[in-house]
Design an enzyme around this catalytic site. Structure first.
Site, PDB file in Angstrom:
ATOM      1  N   SER A  44       0.662  -1.257  -0.016  1.00 41.18           N
ATOM      2  CA  SER A  44       0.045   0.047  -0.014  1.00 41.18           C
ATOM      3  C   SER A  44       0.771   1.230  -0.036  1.00 41.18           C
ATOM      4  O   SER A  44       0.295   2.340  -0.212  1.00 41.18           O
ATOM      5  CB  SER A  44      -0.902   0.157   1.122  1.00 41.18           C
ATOM      6  OG  SER A  44      -0.147  -0.005   2.381  1.00 41.18           O
ATOM      7  N   ASP A 339      -3.049   8.185   7.803  1.00 38.19           N
ATOM      8  CA  ASP A 339      -3.969   7.360   8.377  1.00 38.19           C
ATOM      9  C   ASP A 339      -3.280   6.515   9.619  1.00 38.19           C
ATOM     10  O   ASP A 339      -2.253   6.759   9.986  1.00 38.19           O
ATOM     11  CB  ASP A 339      -4.763   6.599   7.430  1.00 38.19           C
ATOM     12  CG  ASP A 339      -3.926   5.544   6.661  1.00 38.19           C
ATOM     13  OD1 ASP A 339      -2.961   5.205   6.948  1.00 38.19           O
ATOM     14  OD2 ASP A 339      -4.591   5.097   5.532  1.00 38.19           O
ATOM     15  N   HIS A 342      -0.282   4.852   7.248  1.00 41.20           N
ATOM     16  CA  HIS A 342       0.411   5.403   5.905  1.00 41.20           C
ATOM     17  C   HIS A 342       0.905   6.962   6.141  1.00 41.20           C
ATOM     18  O   HIS A 342       0.161   7.759   6.863  1.00 41.20           O
ATOM     19  CB  HIS A 342      -0.425   5.181   4.845  1.00 41.20           C
ATOM     20  CG  HIS A 342      -0.830   3.955   4.401  1.00 41.20           C
ATOM     21  ND1 HIS A 342      -2.211   3.405   4.879  1.00 41.20           N
ATOM     22  CD2 HIS A 342      -0.157   2.702   3.983  1.00 41.20           C
ATOM     23  CE1 HIS A 342      -2.277   2.165   4.555  1.00 41.20           C
ATOM     24  NE2 HIS A 342      -1.205   1.751   3.843  1.00 41.20           N
TER      25      HIS A 342
END
Ligand SMILES: *[C@@H]1O[C@H](CO)[C@@H](O)[C@H](O)[C@H]1NC(C)=O
Ligand SMILES: *[C@@H]1O[C@H](CO)[C@@H](O)[C@H](O)[C@H]1NC(C)=O
Ligand SMILES: *[C@@H]1O[C@H](CO)[C@@H](O)[C@H](O)[C@H]1NC(C)=O
Length: 376
Positions: A44, A339, A342
């Site tokens: 991600s 978040d 990340h």
């Protein structure tokens, strides 16, 4: 040009310059490509939309506000786990591209895979993916599968422009990797489920399969013609808000970080060994995201928060996902974390700049810039 117009233009550029100073790499590096193409593998931290095309409820997707809120033009979610660009985008920008190459599954859906693969590259990165196939199995494209997708892309490239041209292209292109954090999250979760801590044997077996799988991925790409590898190691995952919030003091999970540090050392030896013995002509730059996080003073770098999610909720912003209705911090450029897991785009930008041209502080044995410019 009249004086007034000249002043207006100057003022406009200063205003724009200030407005974008937070996220723009310096202009002189932009739009002059230092490698012909980039092929991106990872999780991600690198995904630019592949997971939006994967079926299933369990698939992690950054397809809702406020993801993408700071992207130019749209401000809309694109599948990047960031308020704006991610680290793959910033590596690409430093190398003279506009942003990361597009997602494999998006290119495929739009019948644009081969034109993109030949002219700028492809991203196979998938949120949730690990070095091991078993990590978050079923909800992502694991590393081994990403490599297989590259191989099938290459077969089509060969058929389109011929193997000689493809071989030349690949040998000069950057193969960028950012993967491993999810394997550590999964390892910790598995131990917690079984209510025990890791034995030396557990750790040795875990490192062994991580290293052999990583080695297999690099070796396979090398056999297909890849020569330049930019590899971002695993950062201190024990310091992300999602893990910190489990600690009553909000501190990092030191044991988890030590576990990662041991793997990063093994990865460094793996690459040195492959380049010295097994894969002649392989060039690599190992980017130390662990060291970058550990040795950069967040306050000196302009961050007011280095432990909390900008977008989330509850303690450390880490008790809720970044979804519509989440709490959003006031100044996103002043948060290290976007978040629960990340980095913000500004944090990603600073790390990519350090890997590109950080006076060898955070890359071994050469920087991404030197890797790109190396003749092959
Ligand atoms: C976990 O193990 C410890 C001791 O080994 C025990 O005290 C505790 O109750 C266990 N917790 C659970 C949830 O099984
Ligand atoms: C990857 O690791 C798994 C263990 O998780 C192992 O069974 C498999 O053989 C490894 N694959 C390669 C190519 O090394
Ligand atoms: C919790 O954080 C403190 C620092 O605030 C640290 O010393 C401690 O080791 C952490 N606990 C765990 C389980 O990692």
């Amino acid at each position: 040009m009249g004086y007034e117009l000249a002043v207006k233009a100057l003022v406009a550029s200063i205003v724009l310059g200030v407005a974008v100073a937070g996220v723009e790499p310096s202009k002189k590096m932009m739009w002059r490509r230092q490698v012909p193409a980039m092929y991106v593998f990872g999780d991600s931290t690198m995904d630019v939309g592949n997971n939006n095309y994967l079926p299933g409820e369990e698939v992690p997707r950054a397809d809702k506000p406020y993801y993408g809120i700071d992207l130019p033009d749209s401000g809309k979610p694109t599948g990047r786990f960031s308020n704006g660009y991610n680290v793959a985008d910033f590596v690409a920008r430093n190398l003279g591209f506009e942003k990361s190459p597009r997602a494999y599954l998006e290119l495929k859906a739009r019948s644009h895979l081969i034109p993109s693969a030949i002219t700028s590259g492809v991203s196979y990165a998938s949120a949730g993916a690990g070095i091991l196939d078993s990590t978050n199995a079923g909800g992502n494209i694991p590393l081994s599968q990403q490599v297989r997708l590259f191989r099938s892309t290459m077969v089509e490239m060969d058929a389109t422009v011929g193997p000689q041209a493809v071989s030349r292209l690949l040998s000069k292109s950057l193969f960028l990797f950012g993967v491993g954090s999810n394997d550590f999250f999964a390892f910790a979760t598995e131990l917690a489920k079984r209510n025990r801590s890791a034995t030396q044997g557990d750790v040795a077996a875990f490192y062994g399969s991580l290293i052999s799988n990583y080695s297999a991925a690099i070796t396979e790409l090398y056999k297909l013609g890849a020569r330049k590898f930019g590899i971002i190691n695993v950062g201190p995952v024990g310091c992300v808000p999602r893990v910190r919030v489990l600690n009553a003091t909000g501190g990092c999970a030191d044991g988890m970080n030590q576990l990662v540090a041991g793997f990063d050392a093994a990865l460094e030896s793996l690459l040195a060994g492959l380049a010295a013995n097994k894969l002649p002509g392989l060039a690599y730059s190992l980017a130390d995201s662990f060291g970058f996080a550990a040795r950069t003073d967040p306050h000196a770098a302009g961050f007011v928060s280095d432990d909390s999610a900008c977008c989330g909720g509850g303690r450390l912003g880490a008790e809720a996902d970044c979804l519509p209705g989440a709490t959003l911090c006031a100044d996103r450029d002043r948060f290290l974390f976007w978040d629960r897991v990340h980095p913000t785009q500004r944090a990603a930008m600073l790390s990519a700049e350090a890997y590109y041209d950080g006076q060898a502080q955070f890359t071994k044995p050469i920087s991404f810039k030197q890797l790109a410019q190396k003749s092959s």
